[in-house]
Enzyme design. Structure first.
Site, short mmCIF file in Angstrom:
data_model
loop_
_atom_site.label_atom_id
_atom_site.label_comp_id
_atom_site.label_asym_id
_atom_site.label_seq_id
_atom_site.Cartn_x
_atom_site.Cartn_y
_atom_site.Cartn_z
N ASN A 164 -0.85 1.29 5.54
CA ASN A 164 0.20 0.50 4.89
C ASN A 164 0.87 -0.33 5.97
OD1 ASN A 164 3.50 1.25 3.56
ND2 ASN A 164 2.24 -0.52 3.21
N GLY A 165 0.87 -1.64 5.80
CA GLY A 165 1.46 -2.52 6.81
C GLY A 165 0.53 -3.67 7.09
N CYS A 173 0.81 -1.20 0.00
CA CYS A 173 0.00 0.00 0.00
C CYS A 173 0.84 1.26 0.00
CB CYS A 173 -0.89 0.04 1.25
SG CYS A 173 -1.98 -1.36 1.35
N TYR A 181 14.14 -2.70 -2.68
CA TYR A 181 13.23 -3.05 -3.77
C TYR A 181 11.97 -2.20 -3.86
CZ TYR A 181 10.10 -6.02 -6.51
OH TYR A 181 9.23 -6.50 -7.44
N GLY A 228 0.89 -0.18 -4.95
CA GLY A 228 -0.38 -0.92 -4.93
C GLY A 228 -1.18 -0.63 -6.18
#
Ligand code: SF4
Length: 524
Positions: A139-140, A38, A282, A65
């Site tokens: 996010n997570g 996300c 990445y 995302g």
């Protein structure tokens, strides 16, 4: 280029019993790598609608995302929301943006973290309750969401999705009935355990919160007429703003609704952090700045270190596009300064060539239909094509950021041999991935990870390379300028910075006790 998430297992940490593309008979091939889940953003502006800046920010965060995109705004009287499945460009049209009234808002791009791949889990999640409206972008991944959900369900909370974001929203809504905004956030932070970077709207106020270990990135930016909080600084750049700083682990940031400033509250102090090292390797955009370091430079430095640790003399160094590019440029630069055994190159000595030897077809999506095993084995050819003149009759080193299942690496090696390479060496700018991620990254299950139960020599043999080298965990920490105890290295060590059932931790950490009487709120 890593070789893919498992479409049959969208939920990390809940390992699939359905084997992935290399073992079973799915009908699609997937050449994406570990998948970031996300991107979040929030803005507060002075006399300007928030919808378009949010929309542009989501474009800048699209790499985090691609499953759904959404914006929630507030005009001082009511909340407006538009959330759709699909890419940002497809999710909104002019009239959608016009309907999102208000100078404050939050946005989200999502790939499913917990909860299924469907519209009910798309975000921002919004809910109205007695003391106002809430919107949440997350996010997570929480590792104790089920315990909190169960407790809240027993108290009468009705859930519409199985995602952990709704759990946070309900817990916060409940705490807001008893406490002011800052205390309510603190109470929720004391209960949730895991990885979270959140942007929240409580009526027209935008908040940003980062978990006490700072696993996922979140930063603050200043615009000409307001403030922005976003997963990555590239979103701030897109709005023509200036990066102010990262949100600190355990910190709450509250934006003034008129865009005039922000307040901060250090709600939880922690001795260690647990920044996801894979953000640097990445996930994040190379043009983003995380922890004061440009991601592109961090990747180049990791590439330099890779040469120092496991360099091999070859005619040419090729990046696997796009993610291997910065590593390969650092690796080749170091290779031109010193030999593989660490002695300085003589002046005039033949330089190691750094070349783009693999061309990427940018129109191939993340997943495409490959009905037979043979076709799936050849899937990489659809995405990458070698430039024969760079490769033919030469020894080559390809540089990538990770190997997940090994399928793509094997295909790549074979592609290069078919193009006439005399030797193919593979170097990876990260340590071997040996364990899954529970913090919101879709890696693969343990059974699918090629490095989970194989030595480097065995992996080298499986992918058919002449040699294979990875970067060590120590070197990653060294290059990122962090102690290993300030990073999350769970997927490369099998020891996590959170208390995860059935897994080892690398530090003294315990999940909060949920459901045993009312919490004490001692520090309210
Ligand atoms: S387990 Fe790996 S991918 Fe997941 S948060 Fe930790 S370092 Fe990042």
């Amino acid at each position: 280029m890593p070789d893919g998430r498992d479409p049959s297992n969208p939920t990390p940490g809940r390992e699939t019993t359905n084997a992935g593309p290399t073992h079973g008979t799915p009908t699609s091939a997937d050449l994406s790598g570990p998948t970031e889940k996300c991107g979040v953003v929030g803005v507060a502006l002075d006399e300007r609608a928030a919808a378009r800046p949010l929309y542009y920010s989501l474009y800048a965060l699209q790499h985090r995302g691609q499953e759904s995109a959404g914006i929630v705004t507030h005009d001082g009287f009511q909340q407006h929301s538009h959330v759709e499945m699909g890419l940002v460009g497809d999710a909104f049209d002019e009239s959608d943006l016009d309907s999102l009234a208000g100078q404050t808002g939050i946005g989200h791009v999502r790939y499913p973290t917990s909860g299924g791949v469907n519209a009910s889990c798309a975000q921002p999640f919004s809910v109205s309750f007695k003391s106002g409206s809430l919107g949440l972008s997350h996010n997570g991944n929480l590792v104790n969401a089920d315990e909190i959900r169960e407790e809240l369900a027993d108290l009468g909370h009705a859930f519409t999705s199985d995602g952990d974001t709704e759990v946070i929203a309900h817990d916060l809504a409940r705490n807001l009935l008893e406490a002011d905004l800052v205390r309510a956030v603190k109470r929720t932070m004391d209960r949730i355990h895991g990885s979270y970077a959140l942007t929240i709207m409580h009526d027209e106020t935008v908040l940003a919160v980062r978990d006490p270990q700072g696993n996922r990135p979140l930063c603050i930016g200043e615009l000409e007429d307001g403030y922005v909080v976003a997963s990555e600084s590239a979103a701030i750049d897109t709005l023509g703003g200036e990066l102010v700083r990262d949100v600190r682990p355990g910190e709450l940031v509250v934006l003034e609704p008129d865009g005039s400033g922000y307040d901060t509250y250090q709600l939880v102090e922690n001795d260690d952090t647990a920044h996801c090292f894979f953000e640097h390797v990445y996930f994040a955009r190379p043009d983003s700045v995380i922890d004061d370091t440009l991601v592109y430079e961090a990747r180049r430095d990791l590439g330099r270190k890779l040469w120092e640790e496991s360099g091999v003399e070859t005619d040419v160094v090729l990046p696997v596009p796009d993610s291997g590019r910065a590593f390969a440029s650092g690796y080749a630069e170091a290779a031109n300064e010193m030999t593989a055994d660490g002695t300085a190159r003589d002046e005039g000595e033949d330089a190691v060539e750094f070349a783009e030897g693999l061309m990427k077809n940018r129109y191939v999506g993340r997943t495409f239909i490959m009905p037979t095993q043979d076709e799936r084995e050849r899937a990489v050819r659809l995405k990458l094509n070698p430039i024969k003149s760079t490769i033919e009759g030469r020894s080559v080193t390809i540089i990538d950021d990770s190997i997940v299942r090994g399928t793509t690496s094997r295909q790549l090696v074979s592609l290069l041999r078919d193009a006439g390479a005399e030797e193919v060496h593979v170097r990876i700018g990260a340590p071997p991935i040996v364990a899954p991620c529970y913090m919101g990254i879709d890696m693969a299950s343990r059974e699918e990870l090629i490095a989970a139960d194989r030595s480097i020599e065995e992996i080298c043999e499986e992918i058919g390379a002449d040699s294979l080298g990875y970067l060590s965990v120590d070197s990653v920490a060294d290059v990122l300028g962090a102690s290993k105890l300030d990073l999350c290295l769970g997927c490369v060590t099998g020891e996590y910075p959170y208390d995860i059932e059935g897994e080892e931790t690398d530090r003294d950490v315990q999940r909060p006790v949920i459901g045993e009487g009312e919490p004490a709120h001692a520090d309210d």
